[in-house]
Design a protein around this motif. Structure first.
Motif, PDB file in Angstrom:
ATOM      1  N   VAL A  25       0.873  -1.159   0.000  1.00 48.14           N
ATOM      2  CA  VAL A  25       0.000   0.000   0.000  1.00 48.14           C
ATOM      3  C   VAL A  25       0.910   1.208   0.000  1.00 48.14           C
ATOM      4  O   VAL A  25       1.893   1.262   0.733  1.00 48.14           O
ATOM      5  CB  VAL A  25      -0.910   0.005   1.246  1.00 48.14           C
ATOM      6  CG1 VAL A  25      -1.678   1.312   1.348  1.00 48.14           C
ATOM      7  CG2 VAL A  25      -1.858  -1.176   1.204  1.00 48.14           C
ATOM      8  N   GLY A  26       0.618   2.185  -0.836  1.00 44.14           N
ATOM      9  CA  GLY A  26       1.459   3.369  -0.910  1.00 44.14           C
ATOM     10  C   GLY A  26       2.664   3.118  -1.794  1.00 44.14           C
ATOM     11  O   GLY A  26       2.539   2.570  -2.874  1.00 44.14           O
ATOM     12  N   VAL A  27       3.833   3.477  -1.301  1.00 44.39           N
ATOM     13  CA  VAL A  27       5.063   3.420  -2.094  1.00 44.39           C
ATOM     14  C   VAL A  27       6.117   2.600  -1.366  1.00 44.39           C
ATOM     15  O   VAL A  27       6.262   2.701  -0.151  1.00 44.39           O
ATOM     16  CB  VAL A  27       5.592   4.853  -2.344  1.00 44.39           C
ATOM     17  CG1 VAL A  27       6.966   4.846  -2.962  1.00 44.39           C
ATOM     18  CG2 VAL A  27       4.625   5.630  -3.217  1.00 44.39           C
ATOM     19  N   ALA A  28       6.846   1.795  -2.112  1.00 41.54           N
ATOM     20  CA  ALA A  28       8.021   1.100  -1.574  1.00 41.54           C
ATOM     21  C   ALA A  28       9.244   1.661  -2.288  1.00 41.54           C
ATOM     22  O   ALA A  28       9.273   1.753  -3.513  1.00 41.54           O
ATOM     23  CB  ALA A  28       7.927  -0.404  -1.793  1.00 41.54           C
ATOM     24  N   PRO A  69       2.041   6.534   2.543  1.00 36.98           N
ATOM     25  CA  PRO A  69       2.904   5.644   3.316  1.00 36.98           C
ATOM     26  C   PRO A  69       4.064   5.133   2.467  1.00 36.98           C
ATOM     27  O   PRO A  69       3.887   4.825   1.292  1.00 36.98           O
ATOM     28  CB  PRO A  69       1.977   4.499   3.728  1.00 36.98           C
ATOM     29  CG  PRO A  69       0.720   4.648   2.977  1.00 36.98           C
ATOM     30  CD  PRO A  69       0.707   5.994   2.338  1.00 36.98           C
ATOM     31  N   VAL A  70       5.234   5.091   3.076  1.00 40.06           N
ATOM     32  CA  VAL A  70       6.445   4.660   2.375  1.00 40.06           C
ATOM     33  C   VAL A  70       7.099   3.537   3.168  1.00 40.06           C
ATOM     34  O   VAL A  70       7.301   3.663   4.372  1.00 40.06           O
ATOM     35  CB  VAL A  70       7.447   5.821   2.209  1.00 40.06           C
ATOM     36  CG1 VAL A  70       8.664   5.374   1.419  1.00 40.06           C
ATOM     37  CG2 VAL A  70       6.792   7.025   1.550  1.00 40.06           C
ATOM     38  N   GLU A  90      -3.752   2.420  -3.461  1.00 37.34           N
ATOM     39  CA  GLU A  90      -3.989   3.647  -2.735  1.00 37.34           C
ATOM     40  C   GLU A  90      -4.337   3.347  -1.283  1.00 37.34           C
ATOM     41  O   GLU A  90      -5.102   2.419  -1.012  1.00 37.34           O
ATOM     42  CB  GLU A  90      -5.127   4.418  -3.400  1.00 37.34           C
ATOM     43  CG  GLU A  90      -5.358   5.772  -2.827  1.00 37.34           C
ATOM     44  CD  GLU A  90      -6.366   6.568  -3.625  1.00 37.34           C
ATOM     45  OE1 GLU A  90      -6.855   7.569  -3.073  1.00 37.34           O
ATOM     46  OE2 GLU A  90      -6.676   6.195  -4.768  1.00 37.34           O
ATOM     47  N   PRO A  91      -3.774   4.124  -0.341  1.00 31.19           N
ATOM     48  CA  PRO A  91      -4.122   3.908   1.069  1.00 31.19           C
ATOM     49  C   PRO A  91      -5.618   4.122   1.287  1.00 31.19           C
ATOM     50  O   PRO A  91      -6.229   4.955   0.643  1.00 31.19           O
ATOM     51  CB  PRO A  91      -3.313   4.970   1.811  1.00 31.19           C
ATOM     52  CG  PRO A  91      -2.260   5.404   0.859  1.00 31.19           C
ATOM     53  CD  PRO A  91      -2.820   5.187  -0.523  1.00 31.19           C
TER      54      PRO A  91
END
Length: 92
Positions: A25-28, A69-70, A90-91
């Motif tokens: 969820v979000g970005v890694a 969130p990352v 998307e969160p």
């Protein structure tokens, strides 16, 4: 496009598809593992601490400032000095 407009070099000027074993969820933000980092795999809920360079910090705090969130990730297919930015769902 925003990374390109900000002057970041985009490898091969294209987006690469990642199919993670566990959806994010979000970005890694992914980097290559350091040569001295242990190689044994960890369960999905665990991770390893790794120092962030100035580029990682800039991206991390820019995304966090807009409530994205990352998380960190390892991608040993990346070249040294390359940061992979993988975008998940998307969160909620």
């Amino acid at each position: 496009m925003l990374f390109s407009e900000a002057g970041w070099k985009i490898e091969e000027n294209k987006v690469f598809r990642l199919e993670p074993q566990i959806p994010i969820v979000g970005v890694a933000m992914a980097t290559r593992a350091a040569p001295n980092e242990p190689k044994e795999p960890l369960p999905p809920h665990l991770g390893r601490w790794r120092l962030m360079d100035e580029s990682n910090k800039t991206i991390y705090w820019a995304l966090r400032s807009i409530d994205i969130p990352v998380t960190g990730a390892t991608d040993n297919t990346l070249n040294d000095g390359t940061i992979g930015i993988y975008i998940g769902s998307e969160p909620q």
